[in-house]
Design an enzyme around this catalytic site. Structure first.
Site, PDB file in Angstrom:
ATOM      1  N   TRP A  10     -30.134  20.997 -24.250  1.00 22.57           N
ATOM      2  CA  TRP A  10     -29.793  22.045 -23.271  1.00 22.57           C
ATOM      3  C   TRP A  10     -30.219  21.684 -21.849  1.00 22.57           C
ATOM      4  O   TRP A  10     -29.880  22.404 -20.910  1.00 22.57           O
ATOM      5  CB  TRP A  10     -30.425  23.378 -23.686  1.00 22.57           C
ATOM      6  CG  TRP A  10     -29.693  24.062 -24.806  1.00 22.57           C
ATOM      7  CD1 TRP A  10     -28.536  23.655 -25.408  1.00 22.57           C
ATOM      8  CD2 TRP A  10     -30.061  25.300 -25.436  1.00 22.57           C
ATOM      9  NE1 TRP A  10     -28.172  24.569 -26.378  1.00 22.57           N
ATOM     10  CE2 TRP A  10     -29.088  25.583 -26.418  1.00 22.57           C
ATOM     11  CE3 TRP A  10     -31.132  26.191 -25.269  1.00 22.57           C
ATOM     12  CZ2 TRP A  10     -29.146  26.724 -27.222  1.00 22.57           C
ATOM     13  CZ3 TRP A  10     -31.192  27.319 -26.072  1.00 22.57           C
ATOM     14  CH2 TRP A  10     -30.202  27.584 -27.040  1.00 22.57           C
ATOM     15  N   LYS A  11     -31.007  20.616 -21.701  1.00 22.34           N
ATOM     16  CA  LYS A  11     -31.509  20.231 -20.369  1.00 22.34           C
ATOM     17  C   LYS A  11     -32.142  21.461 -19.702  1.00 22.34           C
ATOM     18  O   LYS A  11     -32.772  22.253 -20.398  1.00 22.34           O
ATOM     19  CB  LYS A  11     -30.381  19.599 -19.542  1.00 22.34           C
ATOM     20  CG  LYS A  11     -29.698  18.463 -20.324  1.00 22.34           C
ATOM     21  CD  LYS A  11     -28.772  17.607 -19.528  1.00 22.34           C
ATOM     22  CE  LYS A  11     -28.182  16.522 -20.426  1.00 22.34           C
ATOM     23  NZ  LYS A  11     -27.342  15.579 -19.713  1.00 22.34           N
ATOM     24  N   HIS A  94     -35.117  10.182 -22.146  1.00 22.35           N
ATOM     25  CA  HIS A  94     -33.747  10.462 -21.679  1.00 22.35           C
ATOM     26  C   HIS A  94     -33.546   9.797 -20.316  1.00 22.35           C
ATOM     27  O   HIS A  94     -34.469   9.733 -19.502  1.00 22.35           O
ATOM     28  CB  HIS A  94     -33.532  11.974 -21.574  1.00 22.35           C
ATOM     29  CG  HIS A  94     -32.098  12.342 -21.376  1.00 22.35           C
ATOM     30  ND1 HIS A  94     -31.489  12.256 -20.142  1.00 22.35           N
ATOM     31  CD2 HIS A  94     -31.153  12.757 -22.247  1.00 22.35           C
ATOM     32  CE1 HIS A  94     -30.215  12.616 -20.282  1.00 22.35           C
ATOM     33  NE2 HIS A  94     -29.984  12.934 -21.543  1.00 22.35           N
ATOM     34  N   GLU A  96     -32.249  10.801 -17.686  1.00 22.27           N
ATOM     35  CA  GLU A  96     -32.586  11.663 -16.529  1.00 22.27           C
ATOM     36  C   GLU A  96     -34.088  11.646 -16.271  1.00 22.27           C
ATOM     37  O   GLU A  96     -34.525  11.714 -15.120  1.00 22.27           O
ATOM     38  CB  GLU A  96     -32.075  13.093 -16.793  1.00 22.27           C
ATOM     39  CG  GLU A  96     -30.552  13.150 -16.701  1.00 22.27           C
ATOM     40  CD  GLU A  96     -29.899  14.239 -17.542  1.00 22.27           C
ATOM     41  OE1 GLU A  96     -30.600  15.154 -18.014  1.00 22.27           O
ATOM     42  OE2 GLU A  96     -28.667  14.167 -17.724  1.00 22.27           O
ATOM     43  N   GLU A 166     -26.982   6.493 -25.232  1.00 20.35           N
ATOM     44  CA  GLU A 166     -26.354   7.324 -24.209  1.00 20.35           C
ATOM     45  C   GLU A 166     -26.048   6.473 -22.981  1.00 20.35           C
ATOM     46  O   GLU A 166     -26.910   6.270 -22.116  1.00 20.35           O
ATOM     47  CB  GLU A 166     -27.308   8.456 -23.794  1.00 20.35           C
ATOM     48  CG  GLU A 166     -27.601   9.453 -24.898  1.00 20.35           C
ATOM     49  CD  GLU A 166     -27.857  10.844 -24.334  1.00 20.35           C
ATOM     50  OE1 GLU A 166     -27.239  11.780 -24.846  1.00 20.35           O
ATOM     51  OE2 GLU A 166     -28.636  10.999 -23.381  1.00 20.35           O
ATOM     52  N   GLY A 172     -22.408  13.669 -18.664  1.00 24.86           N
ATOM     53  CA  GLY A 172     -22.016  14.751 -17.751  1.00 24.86           C
ATOM     54  C   GLY A 172     -20.828  14.392 -16.866  1.00 24.86           C
ATOM     55  O   GLY A 172     -20.551  15.079 -15.895  1.00 24.86           O
ATOM     56  N   SER A 212     -20.749  13.056 -22.926  1.00 23.42           N
ATOM     57  CA  SER A 212     -19.455  13.756 -22.899  1.00 23.42           C
ATOM     58  C   SER A 212     -18.836  13.957 -24.282  1.00 23.42           C
ATOM     59  O   SER A 212     -17.620  13.862 -24.440  1.00 23.42           O
ATOM     60  CB  SER A 212     -18.483  13.041 -21.946  1.00 23.42           C
ATOM     61  OG  SER A 212     -19.000  13.056 -20.617  1.00 23.42           O
ATOM     62  N   GLY A 233     -24.840  17.357 -24.605  1.00 23.38           N
ATOM     63  CA  GLY A 233     -25.330  18.133 -23.463  1.00 23.38           C
ATOM     64  C   GLY A 233     -24.484  19.368 -23.240  1.00 23.38           C
ATOM     65  O   GLY A 233     -24.585  20.363 -23.956  1.00 23.38           O
ATOM     66  N   GLY A 234     -23.590  19.302 -22.255  1.00 20.62           N
ATOM     67  CA  GLY A 234     -22.799  20.456 -21.823  1.00 20.62           C
ATOM     68  C   GLY A 234     -22.135  21.239 -22.947  1.00 20.62           C
ATOM     69  O   GLY A 234     -22.150  22.481 -22.948  1.00 20.62           O
TER      70      GLY A 234
HETATM   71  P1  13P Z   1     -23.217  15.554 -21.755  1.00 18.11           P
HETATM   72  O1  13P Z   1     -22.821  15.832 -23.195  1.00 18.11           O
HETATM   73  O2  13P Z   1     -23.197  16.794 -20.912  1.00 18.11           O
HETATM   74  O3  13P Z   1     -22.461  14.403 -21.193  1.00 18.11           O
HETATM   75  O4  13P Z   1     -24.765  15.097 -21.788  1.00 18.11           O
HETATM   76  C1  13P Z   1     -25.143  14.092 -22.649  1.00 18.11           C
HETATM   77  C2  13P Z   1     -26.631  14.028 -22.684  1.00 18.11           C
HETATM   78  O5  13P Z   1     -27.263  13.608 -21.723  1.00 18.11           O
HETATM   79  C3  13P Z   1     -27.304  14.496 -23.897  1.00 18.11           C
HETATM   80  O6  13P Z   1     -28.650  14.131 -23.891  1.00 18.11           O
END
Ligand code: 13P
Length: 248
Positions: A10-11, A94, A96, A166, A172, A212, A233-234
């Site tokens: 969920w970030k 991760h 990020e 990833e 994203g 994605s 993620g999203g």
């Molecule tokens: P998205 O699915 O939004 O591209 O994010 C991937 C992610 O970073 C999951 O850790």
């Protein structure tokens, strides 16, 4: 037999009340499949979600922890704190966190060791950026991350963990790796694990793809032989979307 894991990351999304609303809805949609589902939520949401998920098969994950057992680390959260409230998994390294919070392979390695001590299953993230892929250096980058991040970690721990491939250029952006690109790298990761450990460990370890992943591309990616699930993620932020991916 590897049980695939589909984990939502969920970030930094959702307040506690929004998270509670998600899980109430998700529990109604959730059907038991051969896939393991997990929600990796921000720290403040974890106690409430742990209570709501305790009589279900849905697992709970965190997104980070500190590598020390305890101590004067203002603002940080320890593995024991997470374990006590029922956290099963924790995302480690991760991209990020590596990019915006200066995480290094050295701190990632210490965090992995702390997870195993606290009996939390780590989801280790690795992956190349766009310029590394364009320069033909994706495999070199991921191979190096694996050897540094797993340094000194014994095979019995590695065989029970999760690795998420990833590619940074796919996170994203809506531009997922093709199923063939994802399979090629996940197969490579399994070979690297076999080289660092042995065939048994390579056969047991869960290797996810992330970047994605959506309901409409999940099936072709998740049907690949070396891909044992996804880190989403999203598309994990909305109950029906997330369930469609789990039920691919
Ligand atoms: P998205 O699915 O939004 O591209 O994010 C991937 C992610 O970073 C999951 O850790």
């Amino acid at each position: 037999m590897r049980i695939p894991l589909i984990a939502g990351n969920w970030k930094m999304h959702k307040t506690v009340s929004e998270a509670v609303e998600f899980v109430s809805e998700f529990r109604k949609l959730y059907k038991d499949t051969d896939i393991r589902a997990c929600i990796c939520a921000p720290f403040v949401q974890l106690p409430a979600l742990s209570e709501m998920l305790k009589d279900t098969d849905i697992k709970l994950g965190a997104q980070n922890l500190h590598f020390a057992e305890k101590g004067a680390f203002t603002g940080e959260i320890s593995a024991d704190m997470l374990r006590e409230i029922g956290v099963d998994y924790c995302i480690i390294g991760h991209s990020e966190r590596r990019e915006y919070f200066a995480e290094t392979d050295e701190s990632v390695n210490l965090k992995l060791k702390r997870c195993f001590e606290a009996e939390i299953t780590p989801i280790l993230c690795v992956g190349e950026n766009e310029s590394e892929r364009d320069a033909g250096k994706a495999f070199e980058k991921v191979g190096l991350q694996l050897s540094l991040d797993l340094s000194g970690i014994p095979s019995e721990d590695v065989s029970s963990m999760v690795i998420a491939y990833e590619p940074i250029w796919a996170i994203g952006t809506g531009k997922n790796a093709t199923p063939e690109q994802a399979e090629e790298m996940c197969g490579f990761i399994r070979c690297v694990i076999e080289g660092l450990y042995d065939e048994f460990v390579a056969d047991e370890i869960i290797i996810q793809y992330g970047g994605s992943v959506k309901p409409d591309n999940a099936e072709e990616i998740l049907n690949m032989p070396n891909i044992d699930g996804a880190l989403v993620g999203g598309a994990s932020l909305e109950p029906a979307n997330f369930m469609k991916i789990i039920d691919f």
